[in-house]
Scaffold this motif. Structure first.
Motif, short mmCIF file in Angstrom:
data_model
loop_
_atom_site.label_atom_id
_atom_site.label_comp_id
_atom_site.label_asym_id
_atom_site.label_seq_id
_atom_site.Cartn_x
_atom_site.Cartn_y
_atom_site.Cartn_z
N ALA A 1 -42.16 56.88 12.90
CA ALA A 1 -41.45 56.15 11.84
C ALA A 1 -40.25 55.40 12.40
CB ALA A 1 -41.02 57.14 10.75
N THR A 2 -39.55 56.01 13.35
CA THR A 2 -38.40 55.35 13.98
C THR A 2 -38.85 54.12 14.76
OG1 THR A 2 -37.22 57.44 14.14
CG2 THR A 2 -36.46 55.65 15.54
N VAL A 3 -39.94 54.26 15.49
CA VAL A 3 -40.49 53.13 16.24
C VAL A 3 -40.83 51.98 15.29
CG1 VAL A 3 -42.41 52.35 17.69
CG2 VAL A 3 -41.35 54.58 18.12
N LEU A 4 -41.51 52.30 14.20
CA LEU A 4 -41.95 51.26 13.27
C LEU A 4 -40.78 50.58 12.55
CD1 LEU A 4 -45.07 53.06 11.77
CD2 LEU A 4 -45.05 51.12 13.36
N ALA A 5 -39.65 51.29 12.45
CA ALA A 5 -38.48 50.72 11.78
C ALA A 5 -37.56 49.96 12.73
CB ALA A 5 -37.70 51.84 11.09
N SER A 6 -37.92 49.90 14.01
CA SER A 6 -37.05 49.31 15.03
C SER A 6 -37.66 48.05 15.62
CB SER A 6 -36.82 50.33 16.16
OG SER A 6 -36.28 51.53 15.66
N ALA A 7 -36.83 47.27 16.32
CA ALA A 7 -37.34 46.20 17.17
C ALA A 7 -37.79 46.83 18.48
CB ALA A 7 -36.24 45.17 17.43
N ASN A 8 -38.96 46.44 18.96
CA ASN A 8 -39.56 47.12 20.10
C ASN A 8 -39.86 46.16 21.24
OD1 ASN A 8 -40.34 50.10 19.27
ND2 ASN A 8 -40.68 48.79 17.48
N ILE A 9 -39.33 46.50 22.42
CA ILE A 9 -39.64 45.79 23.66
C ILE A 9 -40.35 46.78 24.56
CG2 ILE A 9 -38.72 44.43 25.57
CD1 ILE A 9 -38.08 43.29 22.78
N VAL A 10 -41.42 46.36 25.21
CA VAL A 10 -42.20 47.24 26.09
C VAL A 10 -42.40 46.55 27.43
CG1 VAL A 10 -43.38 48.28 24.10
CG2 VAL A 10 -44.45 46.35 25.30
N ASP A 11 -42.97 47.28 28.38
CA ASP A 11 -43.33 46.62 29.64
C ASP A 11 -44.73 46.01 29.54
OD1 ASP A 11 -44.59 49.11 29.61
OD2 ASP A 11 -43.81 49.76 31.56
N ASP A 12 -45.65 46.74 28.88
CA ASP A 12 -47.02 46.27 28.69
C ASP A 12 -47.57 47.00 27.48
OD1 ASP A 12 -50.05 46.57 29.02
OD2 ASP A 12 -49.62 45.06 30.54
N VAL A 13 -47.87 46.28 26.41
CA VAL A 13 -48.25 46.93 25.17
C VAL A 13 -49.55 47.71 25.30
CG1 VAL A 13 -49.49 44.92 24.22
CG2 VAL A 13 -48.44 46.61 22.67
N ASP A 14 -50.49 47.22 26.08
CA ASP A 14 -51.75 47.93 26.25
C ASP A 14 -51.56 49.25 26.98
OD1 ASP A 14 -54.61 48.19 26.11
OD2 ASP A 14 -54.71 47.63 28.21
N HIS A 15 -50.69 49.26 27.97
CA HIS A 15 -50.46 50.49 28.74
C HIS A 15 -49.65 51.50 27.95
CE1 HIS A 15 -52.03 49.63 32.86
NE2 HIS A 15 -52.07 48.43 32.34
N VAL A 16 -48.64 51.04 27.22
CA VAL A 16 -47.76 52.00 26.55
C VAL A 16 -48.42 52.63 25.33
CG1 VAL A 16 -46.56 50.47 24.91
CG2 VAL A 16 -45.32 52.35 26.02
N CYS A 17 -49.46 52.02 24.80
CA CYS A 17 -50.18 52.60 23.66
C CYS A 17 -51.28 53.54 24.14
CB CYS A 17 -50.75 51.48 22.78
SG CYS A 17 -49.51 50.64 21.80
N ARG A 18 -50.88 54.50 24.93
CA ARG A 18 -51.79 55.52 25.47
C ARG A 18 -51.03 56.82 25.63
NH1 ARG A 18 -53.74 55.20 30.48
NH2 ARG A 18 -55.76 56.08 29.92
N ALA A 19 -51.77 57.90 25.84
CA ALA A 19 -51.21 59.20 26.24
C ALA A 19 -50.20 59.76 25.24
CB ALA A 19 -50.57 59.09 27.64
N SER A 20 -50.40 59.46 23.96
CA SER A 20 -49.57 60.02 22.88
C SER A 20 -48.09 59.70 23.04
CB SER A 20 -49.77 61.55 22.79
OG SER A 20 -51.10 61.85 22.44
N THR A 21 -47.77 58.52 23.56
CA THR A 21 -46.38 58.08 23.54
C THR A 21 -45.98 57.82 22.09
OG1 THR A 21 -46.90 55.72 23.69
CG2 THR A 21 -46.72 56.95 25.77
N SER A 22 -44.69 57.70 21.86
CA SER A 22 -44.23 57.39 20.50
C SER A 22 -44.77 56.05 20.02
CB SER A 22 -42.70 57.39 20.47
OG SER A 22 -42.18 58.68 20.74
N VAL A 23 -44.85 55.07 20.94
CA VAL A 23 -45.41 53.77 20.58
C VAL A 23 -46.89 53.90 20.24
CG1 VAL A 23 -45.78 51.39 21.34
CG2 VAL A 23 -43.69 52.59 21.99
N HIS A 24 -47.60 54.72 21.00
CA HIS A 24 -49.02 54.98 20.73
C HIS A 24 -49.19 55.59 19.34
CE1 HIS A 24 -52.93 57.23 22.09
NE2 HIS A 24 -53.19 56.23 21.27
#
Length: 328
Positions: A236-259
């Motif tokens: 919920a915090t992630v969705l309510a924030s502005a988000n910068i990542v290094d690579d969206v495909d990579h960070v949406c894995r392994a149960s990260t908060s962004v994932h």
């Protein structure tokens, strides 16, 4: 085959902070321009202890001095209580022409410094209208020690650090080390995490959390969170924030908060940009002064290659390391 141990790598990087920052920046730019090959990392986990893992990060980094190889790095959080490093590993660099292994480097210092340099680069790029003069470090381990090193290098106005760790003795030892390494820096140890999170508008999370435990309510508006451990903040915090990542495909894995946020939302449109895109943008990026901005870097293997190649060049120039002539 050139072999470099931990202390050799540390010595070769001892006076290279600016070069590390430049190497990490160049790697992000090459990635944004499509001049890299970056398969997904492979996680080896153990049924008896899910916190423990060993990760393989293969990569290719193009550019004027292309390099390819793999990092094989473990994370065993229980080691810390036994007085041993949480993370250890090796990096193999291969010839981009023949595939032959050319160098074997201890990964500990390289991995920590590329992570910290990435965080510092993000902090210096994702700017506030009010310059940051303090940083809160949550998690008093190796990574945040390096974050402080590179943030103070990249952002010389930072003159205060507030620390928090669930182990008070560890936080106090970290504070003493900070005072020694960074004379003139004001060092404070927070009594609780809420105090630490609210102390400054620049926060680095480098913990061993495996599930989200922070909702962001204790963070000040306009805060930039360097979410290096990737699993501290709720979806919920992630969705309510502005988000910068290094690579969206990579960070949406392994149960990260962004994932977890992407699974909840059913999309990744809540990600504003990649750091590489911001570095190539014509105008400086200004962070949201009323909400939160999160930088969530999965930790790309190209960064390990960039810093490893810097170490190799320095080693060859100085005649450092062991040459194993009959490896191949």
């Amino acid at each position: 085959m050139l072999i470099l141990g931990n202390e050799q790598v540390r010595s070769l990087l001892s006076d290279a902070d600016d070069e590390v920052l430049a190497a990490v920046r160049a790697a992000y730019v090459e990635h944004e321009r499509g001049r890299t090959a970056l398969p997904h990392s492979v996680f080896l986990r153990f049924p008896e202890e899910q916190r423990n893992r060993i990760i393989a990060l293969p990569a290719y980094l193009g550019g004027d001095d292309p390099v390819t190889g793999v990092k094989w790095i473990s994370s065993f959080p229980g080691n810390v209580a036994a007085g041993q490093p949480r993370a250890s590993g090796v990096i193999v660099l291969n010839s981009v022409h023949t595939g032959v292994p050319e160098a074997l480097l201890n990964a500990a210092v390289i991995s920590a410094r590329r992570t910290a340099a990435s965080a510092a680069l993000a902090a210096a790029t994702i700017r506030s209208v009010v310059p940051d003069t303090g940083i809160a470090l949550v998690g008093c381990g190796v990574i945040n020690g390096e974050v402080l090193r590179f943030v103070t290098r990249a952002m010389p106005l930072v003159d205060t650090v507030t620390l928090f760790d669930t182990d008070l003795a560890r936080a106090e030892a970290f504070a003493a080390d900070c005072a020694h390494r960074h004379p003139g820096l004001k060092v404070e140890v927070a009594a609780d995490i809420a105090t630490a999170l609210g102390a400054h508008r620049l926060v680095s999370l480098a913990t061993t959390a495996v599930t989200p435990h922070l909702d962001g309510g204790q963070l000040r508006p306009g805060t930039l969170v360097l979410h290096l451990s990737l699993r501290d903040l709720t979806a919920a915090t992630v969705l309510a924030s502005a988000n910068i990542v290094d690579d969206v495909d990579h960070v949406c894995r392994a149960s990260t908060s962004v994932h977890l946020a992407a699974e909840q939302a059913g999309h990744t449109r809540f990600v504003s940009a990649s750091l590489g895109a911001l570095l190539l943008a014509d105008e400086p990026y200004r962070r949201d002064e009323r909400g939160l901005t999160l930088f969530s870097p999965f930790g790309l293997g190209i960064l390990d290659l960039a810093v490893s190649n810097l170490v190799r060049r320095r080693a060859l120039a100085r005649g450092v390391g062991t040459e194993l002539a009959d490896f191949t």
